[in-house]
Design a protein around this motif. Structure first.
Motif, PDB file in Angstrom:
ATOM      1  N   VAL A   1     122.244 -25.103   0.493  1.00 37.21           N
ATOM      2  CA  VAL A   1     121.004 -24.841  -0.236  1.00 37.21           C
ATOM      3  C   VAL A   1     119.795 -24.951   0.684  1.00 37.21           C
ATOM      4  O   VAL A   1     118.898 -24.111   0.670  1.00 37.21           O
ATOM      5  CB  VAL A   1     120.867 -25.797  -1.438  1.00 37.21           C
ATOM      6  CG1 VAL A   1     119.480 -25.677  -2.072  1.00 37.21           C
ATOM      7  CG2 VAL A   1     121.947 -25.495  -2.480  1.00 37.21           C
TER       8      VAL A   1
ATOM      9  N   PHE B   1     119.879 -16.571  -2.918  1.00 36.59           N
ATOM     10  CA  PHE B   1     120.420 -17.845  -3.396  1.00 36.59           C
ATOM     11  C   PHE B   1     121.935 -17.769  -3.545  1.00 36.59           C
ATOM     12  O   PHE B   1     122.565 -16.884  -2.994  1.00 36.59           O
ATOM     13  CB  PHE B   1     119.744 -18.226  -4.718  1.00 36.59           C
ATOM     14  CG  PHE B   1     118.244 -18.353  -4.597  1.00 36.59           C
ATOM     15  CD1 PHE B   1     117.687 -19.447  -3.968  1.00 36.59           C
ATOM     16  CD2 PHE B   1     117.399 -17.360  -5.084  1.00 36.59           C
ATOM     17  CE1 PHE B   1     116.314 -19.562  -3.823  1.00 36.59           C
ATOM     18  CE2 PHE B   1     116.030 -17.470  -4.956  1.00 36.59           C
ATOM     19  CZ  PHE B   1     115.487 -18.576  -4.321  1.00 36.59           C
TER      20      PHE B   1
ATOM     21  N   ALA C   1     118.180 -20.175 -10.132  1.00 35.10           N
ATOM     22  CA  ALA C   1     117.134 -20.487  -9.159  1.00 35.10           C
ATOM     23  C   ALA C   1     115.818 -19.802  -9.502  1.00 35.10           C
ATOM     24  O   ALA C   1     114.741 -20.356  -9.276  1.00 35.10           O
ATOM     25  CB  ALA C   1     117.583 -20.070  -7.757  1.00 35.10           C
TER      26      ALA C   1
ATOM     27  N   MET D   1     120.656 -26.598  -8.170  1.00 36.60           N
ATOM     28  CA  MET D   1     121.246 -25.624  -7.258  1.00 36.60           C
ATOM     29  C   MET D   1     122.486 -26.195  -6.579  1.00 36.60           C
ATOM     30  O   MET D   1     123.488 -25.495  -6.397  1.00 36.60           O
ATOM     31  CB  MET D   1     120.213 -25.185  -6.225  1.00 36.60           C
ATOM     32  CG  MET D   1     119.097 -24.341  -6.818  1.00 36.60           C
ATOM     33  SD  MET D   1     117.953 -23.686  -5.587  1.00 36.60           S
ATOM     34  CE  MET D   1     119.007 -22.499  -4.762  1.00 36.60           C
TER      35      MET D   1
END
Length: 288
Positions: free
Chosen positions: A71, A49, A103, A96
């Motif tokens: 994302v 992430f 996350a 996000m």
């Protein structure tokens, strides 16, 4: 201070992109790069992430690639967020994009209950093609899908690198091209596993409908219509018969990759959101 950023490659994880930036920018100290990229200097860069960015870095990065695109196309969000309930999916995506949450708390990420460590994986043939095309390789998202051990593009087994995917790993930006040692190609031997790898990869890369309010358990139950696994009125599932045929279908799989009956029940009842397991059921039911 950030002076330039390389272009991000197709299907590349943001972590890999940042590592290539770090390598090319001439930093004398790792901490200086972290200070320019991230809000907190003590951050452990997340492989799957995007950690919260420094405001200046976020402005530069989002000017090159919108956060929404990063994302959806350069993190593992589609794998862990696709089958969430609509409200939670939308909230996770907003958080996000806006850099407002963790996350790991927002998404349905399976808990690793074993003592084994997950490592970033790669396909030797993809590496060779990347190096020929770009002069370097990078971390491909599709090779990090949990449960998938095969590159569906080349039909060969994925290999572990030395880069760990875990919260307790020492903070570091590994330049992926420098960490690959084993380039031996091992063909995949299990045809069903290869077909499932193709199936999961296609689902992962498909566009996401953020507003879709149909829960995955309800959707899968609807696909039992006309099969012996559901009553004529569609109200009662014959889960025992379903499980017998499911086990037979995946009989050549390693035992740890075949679900138990209670896990399948939880998916149908909407309490389990593991994308790999959901795709197992969907492929067994021949859902396109």
């Amino acid at each position: 201070m950030i002076g330039f950023f390389p272009q991000i490659y197709p299907n590349e994880l943001v972590y890999s992109w940042f590592a290539r930036y770090f390598c090319r920018s001439g930093y004398t100290a790792y901490g200086d790069a972290i200070a320019d990229l991230y809000e907190k200097h003590t951050v452990r860069p997340d492989v799957e992430f995007i950690n919260r960015l420094d405001k200046g870095a976020e402005k530069i990065i989002s000017g090159m690639e919108p956060m929404e695109k990063l994302v959806l196309e350069h993190t593992m969000f589609p794998n862990y967020g696709r089958f969430l309930d609509a409200g939670r999916r939308q909230k996770a995506f907003r958080c996000m994009v806006r850099q407002e949450g963790d996350a790991h708390n927002l998404l349905a990420i399976p808990v690793n209950r074993s003592s084994s460590i997950r490592y970033v994986r790669y396909c030797p043939r993809c590496v060779a093609e990347d190096r020929e095309k770009y002069g370097e390789t990078y971390i491909h998202r599709v090779h990090q899908l949990m449960g998938i051990d095969t590159c569906c593009q080349h039909g060969c087994k994925l290999k572990d690198s030395v880069i760990p995917i875990m919260g307790k790993a020492a903070p570091r930006l590994y330049v992926f091209d420098d960490e690959i040692v084993d380039m031996e190609v091992e063909p995949a031997e299990n045809e069903t596993e290869l077909r499932l790898a193709e199936y999961v990869t296609e689902v992962f890369q498909a566009d996401m409908d953020m507003g879709n309010a149909v829960e995955i358990g309800t959707f899968l139950h609807s696909k039992l219509s006309g099969t012996p696994y559901v009553s004529v009125r569609g109200e009662q599932r014959n889960i025992s018969l379903f499980y017998q045929d499911y086990e037979r279908y995946y009989q050549d799989f390693p035992k740890h990759k075949v679900m138990e009956l209670w896990q399948i029940q939880k998916i149908f009842n909407g309490y389990r959101k593991n994308a790999y397991e959901i795709c197992q059921i969907a492929m067994f039911l021949k859902i396109p």
